[in-house]
Motif scaffolding. Structure first.
Motif, PDB file in Angstrom:
ATOM      1  N   LEU A  20       1.318  -1.639  -0.271  1.00 11.46           N
ATOM      2  CA  LEU A  20      -0.102  -0.257  -0.201  1.00 11.46           C
ATOM      3  C   LEU A  20       0.946   0.825  -0.597  1.00 11.46           C
ATOM      4  CD1 LEU A  20      -2.474  -0.732   2.198  1.00 11.46           C
ATOM      5  CD2 LEU A  20      -3.123  -0.669  -0.137  1.00 11.46           C
ATOM      6  N   LEU A  21       2.380   1.315   0.534  1.00  9.95           N
ATOM      7  CA  LEU A  21       3.195   2.281   1.351  1.00  9.95           C
ATOM      8  C   LEU A  21       3.603   2.342  -0.783  1.00  9.95           C
ATOM      9  CD1 LEU A  21       3.779   4.368   2.594  1.00  9.95           C
ATOM     10  CD2 LEU A  21       5.325   3.065   3.709  1.00  9.95           C
ATOM     11  N   ARG A  22       4.352   1.032  -1.316  1.00 12.62           N
ATOM     12  CA  ARG A  22       4.466   1.876  -2.246  1.00 12.62           C
ATOM     13  C   ARG A  22       4.011   2.297  -3.771  1.00 12.62           C
ATOM     14  NH1 ARG A  22       6.842   3.578  -5.937  1.00 12.62           N
ATOM     15  NH2 ARG A  22       8.985   2.519  -7.162  1.00 12.62           N
ATOM     16  N   GLY A  23       2.803   2.165  -3.590  1.00 12.33           N
ATOM     17  CA  GLY A  23       1.681   2.829  -4.506  1.00 12.33           C
ATOM     18  C   GLY A  23       1.575   3.695  -4.487  1.00 12.33           C
ATOM     19  N   THR A  24       1.468   3.719  -2.737  1.00 16.28           N
ATOM     20  CA  THR A  24       0.886   5.809  -2.405  1.00 16.28           C
ATOM     21  C   THR A  24       2.017   6.315  -2.822  1.00 16.28           C
ATOM     22  OG1 THR A  24      -0.576   4.877  -0.597  1.00 16.28           O
ATOM     23  CG2 THR A  24       0.541   7.499  -0.427  1.00 16.28           C
ATOM     24  N   VAL A  25       3.039   5.679  -3.017  1.00 18.39           N
ATOM     25  CA  VAL A  25       4.254   7.001  -2.920  1.00 18.39           C
ATOM     26  C   VAL A  25       4.745   6.910  -4.112  1.00 18.39           C
ATOM     27  CG1 VAL A  25       6.645   6.988  -3.108  1.00 18.39           C
ATOM     28  CG2 VAL A  25       5.854   6.474  -1.089  1.00 18.39           C
ATOM     29  N   ALA A  26       4.002   6.582  -5.320  1.00 13.75           N
ATOM     30  CA  ALA A  26       3.802   5.575  -6.806  1.00 13.75           C
ATOM     31  C   ALA A  26       2.660   6.837  -7.542  1.00 13.75           C
ATOM     32  CB  ALA A  26       3.690   4.945  -7.347  1.00 13.75           C
ATOM     33  N   ARG A  27       1.286   6.674  -6.565  1.00 17.62           N
ATOM     34  CA  ARG A  27       0.306   7.720  -6.569  1.00 17.62           C
ATOM     35  C   ARG A  27       1.163   9.129  -6.518  1.00 17.62           C
ATOM     36  NH1 ARG A  27      -4.856   8.222  -3.213  1.00 17.62           N
ATOM     37  NH2 ARG A  27      -5.723   9.351  -4.662  1.00 17.62           N
ATOM     38  N   VAL A  28       1.597   9.770  -5.581  1.00 21.58           N
ATOM     39  CA  VAL A  28       1.794  11.481  -5.101  1.00 21.58           C
ATOM     40  C   VAL A  28       2.939  11.427  -5.831  1.00 21.58           C
ATOM     41  CG1 VAL A  28       3.021  12.534  -3.308  1.00 21.58           C
ATOM     42  CG2 VAL A  28       1.328  10.682  -2.879  1.00 21.58           C
ATOM     43  N   PHE A  78       1.143  -1.938  -7.867  1.00 21.78           N
ATOM     44  CA  PHE A  78       1.387  -2.051  -6.646  1.00 21.78           C
ATOM     45  C   PHE A  78       0.053  -2.474  -5.236  1.00 21.78           C
ATOM     46  CE2 PHE A  78       5.630  -0.973  -6.661  1.00 21.78           C
ATOM     47  CZ  PHE A  78       6.589  -2.363  -6.202  1.00 21.78           C
ATOM     48  N   LEU A  79      -1.058  -1.265  -5.790  1.00 25.33           N
ATOM     49  CA  LEU A  79      -1.997  -1.022  -5.388  1.00 25.33           C
ATOM     50  C   LEU A  79      -3.259  -1.990  -6.013  1.00 25.33           C
ATOM     51  CD1 LEU A  79      -2.542   2.695  -5.206  1.00 25.33           C
ATOM     52  CD2 LEU A  79      -2.002   1.290  -2.998  1.00 25.33           C
ATOM     53  N   ASN A  80      -2.805  -2.849  -6.777  1.00 18.31           N
ATOM     54  CA  ASN A  80      -3.620  -4.125  -7.069  1.00 18.31           C
ATOM     55  C   ASN A  80      -3.305  -5.267  -6.917  1.00 18.31           C
ATOM     56  OD1 ASN A  80      -5.858  -4.876  -9.609  1.00 18.31           O
ATOM     57  ND2 ASN A  80      -4.304  -6.519  -9.669  1.00 18.31           N
ATOM     58  N   GLU A  81      -2.285  -5.379  -6.483  1.00 25.59           N
ATOM     59  CA  GLU A  81      -1.693  -6.385  -5.482  1.00 25.59           C
ATOM     60  C   GLU A  81      -2.143  -6.422  -4.420  1.00 25.59           C
ATOM     61  OE1 GLU A  81       2.756  -6.582  -5.203  1.00 25.59           O
ATOM     62  OE2 GLU A  81       3.127  -6.867  -7.644  1.00 25.59           O
ATOM     63  N   GLY A  93     -10.906  -6.718   0.408  1.00 31.74           N
ATOM     64  CA  GLY A  93     -12.166  -6.656   1.629  1.00 31.74           C
ATOM     65  C   GLY A  93     -11.427  -4.971   2.318  1.00 31.74           C
ATOM     66  N   ASN A  94     -10.154  -4.606   2.197  1.00 36.57           N
ATOM     67  CA  ASN A  94      -8.798  -3.774   2.709  1.00 36.57           C
ATOM     68  C   ASN A  94      -9.722  -2.031   2.131  1.00 36.57           C
ATOM     69  OD1 ASN A  94      -6.878  -1.584   2.561  1.00 36.57           O
ATOM     70  ND2 ASN A  94      -6.696  -3.204   3.664  1.00 36.57           N
ATOM     71  N   PHE A  95      -9.941  -1.578   2.552  1.00 39.44           N
ATOM     72  CA  PHE A  95     -10.855   0.034   1.560  1.00 39.44           C
ATOM     73  C   PHE A  95      -9.122   0.595   1.438  1.00 39.44           C
ATOM     74  CE2 PHE A  95     -11.756   4.096   1.638  1.00 39.44           C
ATOM     75  CZ  PHE A  95     -13.025   4.160   1.392  1.00 39.44           C
ATOM     76  N   PRO A  96      -8.944   0.334   1.840  1.00 39.88           N
ATOM     77  CA  PRO A  96      -7.146   1.567   1.725  1.00 39.88           C
ATOM     78  C   PRO A  96      -7.316   1.416   0.079  1.00 39.88           C
ATOM     79  CG  PRO A  96      -6.992   1.494   3.818  1.00 39.88           C
ATOM     80  CD  PRO A  96      -8.185   0.702   3.738  1.00 39.88           C
ATOM     81  N   ALA A  97      -6.933   0.234  -0.341  1.00 42.54           N
ATOM     82  CA  ALA A  97      -6.217  -0.740  -1.367  1.00 42.54           C
ATOM     83  C   ALA A  97      -7.475   0.129  -2.363  1.00 42.54           C
ATOM     84  CB  ALA A  97      -5.779  -2.294  -0.524  1.00 42.54           C
ATOM     85  N   SER A  98      -8.825  -0.714  -1.994  1.00 40.57           N
ATOM     86  CA  SER A  98      -9.681  -0.868  -3.088  1.00 40.57           C
ATOM     87  C   SER A  98     -10.027   1.141  -3.598  1.00 40.57           C
ATOM     88  CB  SER A  98     -11.264  -1.198  -3.234  1.00 40.57           C
ATOM     89  OG  SER A  98     -11.677  -0.393  -1.489  1.00 40.57           O
ATOM     90  N   ASN A  99      -9.780   2.040  -2.299  1.00 43.97           N
ATOM     91  CA  ASN A  99     -10.153   3.061  -2.626  1.00 43.97           C
ATOM     92  C   ASN A  99      -9.276   3.449  -3.381  1.00 43.97           C
ATOM     93  OD1 ASN A  99     -11.972   5.547  -1.667  1.00 43.97           O
ATOM     94  ND2 ASN A  99      -9.672   6.439  -1.164  1.00 43.97           N
ATOM     95  N   SER A 100      -7.907   3.326  -3.242  1.00 42.04           N
ATOM     96  CA  SER A 100      -6.816   3.883  -3.571  1.00 42.04           C
ATOM     97  C   SER A 100      -6.218   3.396  -5.177  1.00 42.04           C
ATOM     98  CB  SER A 100      -5.229   3.733  -2.775  1.00 42.04           C
ATOM     99  OG  SER A 100      -5.543   4.020  -1.279  1.00 42.04           O
ATOM    100  N   LEU A 101      -6.634   2.071  -5.378  1.00 35.79           N
ATOM    101  CA  LEU A 101      -7.080   2.105  -6.805  1.00 35.79           C
ATOM    102  C   LEU A 101      -7.717   2.587  -7.801  1.00 35.79           C
ATOM    103  CD1 LEU A 101      -5.426  -0.140  -8.893  1.00 35.79           C
ATOM    104  CD2 LEU A 101      -6.714  -2.053  -8.073  1.00 35.79           C
TER     105      LEU A 101
END
Length: 470
Positions: free
Chosen positions: A313-321, A331-334, A341-349
């Motif tokens: 999640l964090l690696r995906g967030t860094v890339a998103r920023v 990373f977010l798809n992984e 069911g993880n909301f931060p993952a699905s929301n960020s994706l």
């Protein structure tokens, strides 16, 4: 108006938490405090949870578990009858109303819990526990003066309480921890130190007390002693936060970021293979907008544990920023596949997919956002970020009216999250309401809190200001 979550909570025991540089003032650790007599919401209730601080034996466990079973089956009267009988047979146990309140708190029914506690203060006026629990509830609602009065009342009653030495010791610990939290909220550091010292005299091996003392000592300027307490906490509880990360957090809150950076570097050097330390470092660097260092540490965390969900999640967030949406999507798809069911993952994706030029990806973003809103609505509460995400996706798809309707729902509750503020400001700006958009952006950018759309918010504010100047 954006609502800032209150960061303090009182009680006897602090549970260790992973370093969260993105979201917290220095005293956010106290928010992890859970009263020794208050059940953590949504735990599986047990007899130990209800009576473990009163008796060491399990003579009453079977009956108490039967009562819990009745409660879980919605037989409230049957549960209460059993607990009243058990308490009548063993006066060392907490009053039945206290145990009922714990069960109500465990399912987040606070009104019912308060009712039980108020009733208990009438039936058992010499028992300190209902006052301690009411003090915690008041504190969590920011009613600091009320909580102080309740904790002081509990302290007074504890002095005369002789029915059960084990409960008496627990009350002394919780009273001091609660009064320390009140003092911390008022920034009365010497008073807080006095109460934590009293707490530690009763429970010297409590890692949480060491953490709280470390925070207070830092605020008093005794930084070397603060670091020593964090190290002692780590010895007592190996799962505790790395001592240097504690110091980095506190120095960051004190706006001494150069010193904080050195502490971050020291933490990574001391525990180069510790995933928690690497994630803490990555989060700190991300909050400072040092995306290269954040990326390096997030990738090191993944190298240490390739299945770590938080690291993905964090690696995906860094890339998103960094607006590297292809990497962010990977990373977010992984993370989403690993934990659907993880909301931060699905929301960020969803927020990453909507930036794609591919029709299928944008449609998937819409479906995920709508599913999140529907899921949380069905559960009785919509998480604050679900609606702003759906509104932004509607906006990016050209459905401006739908976006505005959704954002209107969000603002009605005065609970617009920070990232959602940017989305609302963008919609308002495009509609020509630049004054309203500017007010929202200036408010959300007034603090140092990190959020993934901060750079976008800064750009939009600059654009609005530039247009006003022209």
């Amino acid at each position: 108006m954006l609502r800032r979550r209150f960061q303090l909570s009182s009680a006897a025991a602090v549970r260790g938490s992973r370093f969260r540089s993105r979201c917290a003032p220095a005293l956010a650790v106290v928010a992890a405090v859970v009263c020794g007599g208050v059940a953590t919401a949504q735990q599986q209730p047990t007899a130990q949870m209800l009576i473990g601080k009163a008796v060491s034996d399990d003579d009453n466990s079977e009956e108490v578990n039967n009562a819990i079973g009745r409660f879980m089956a919605s037989d409230i009267d049957g549960c209460k009858a059993i607990l009243e009988r058990v308490r009548s047979n063993n006066p060392k146990l907490p009053p039945s109303g206290v145990m009922m309140a714990m069960l109500w708190m465990n399912v987040n029914r606070l009104a019912e819990a308060r009712g039980e506690l108020e009733d208990t203060t009438n039936k058992f006026p010499a028992d300190p526990e209902p006052y301690l629990m009411l003090g915690d509830l008041a504190f969590q609602d920011r009613r600091i003066t009320e909580s102080s009065l309740l904790f002081n009342k509990a302290t007074e009653l504890t002095k005369a309480f002789m029915e059960n030495p084990k409960r008496k010791r627990d009350f002394e610990i919780r009273s001091n921890a609660g009064l320390a939290a009140v003092a911390e909220a008022r920034r009365q550091w010497e008073t807080a130190r006095k109460h934590i010292d009293a707490w530690m005299a009763l429970d010297p091996d409590n890692a949480s007390a060491r953490q709280r003392l470390g925070i207070v000592l830092f605020q008093l300027g005794e930084t070397d002693k603060a670091l020593e307490q964090f190290r002692e906490s780590k010895k007592l509880d190996p799962k505790s936060l790395q001592p240097e990360l504690w110091m980095a957090r506190l120095y960051s809150d004190a706006k001494k970021r150069d010193v904080a950076r050195k502490q971050i570097e020291a933490a990574v050097k001391a525990a180069p293979g510790d995933v928690g330390v690497l994630l803490g470092a990555a989060e700190w660097y991300l909050a400072q907008n040092d995306l290269d260092a954040a990326k390096t540490n997030a990738e090191a965390a993944l190298a240490a544990d390739e299945k770590n969900l938080a690291a993905k999640l964090l690696r995906g967030t860094v890339a998103r920023v960094a607006r590297d949406y292809r990497t962010a999507e990977r990373f977010l798809n992984e993370a989403h596949v690993q934990s659907p069911g993880n909301f931060p993952a699905s929301n960020s994706l969803a927020l990453v997919l909507i930036e794609s030029e591919e029709k299928e990806s944008r449609q998937r973003a819409l479906e995920m956002a709508e599913a999140n809103v529907a899921m949380y609505r069905d559960n009785g509460a919509i998480t604050p970020n679900a609606l702003p995400t759906l509104a932004w996706i509607y906006y990016r798809l050209g459905r401006r009216d739908d976006a505005e309707k959704v954002l209107a729902r969000v603002t009605q509750g005065n609970s617009l999250p920070t990232a959602g503020a940017y989305y609302l400001a963008k919609v308002l700006s495009d509609r020509g309401a630049n004054d309203k958009a500017r007010a929202i952006l200036e408010q959300v950018l007034g603090g140092d809190a990190f959020f993934s759309t901060r750079a976008d918010a800064v750009d939009l504010l600059d654009k609005i200001k530039s247009g006003a100047a022209k």
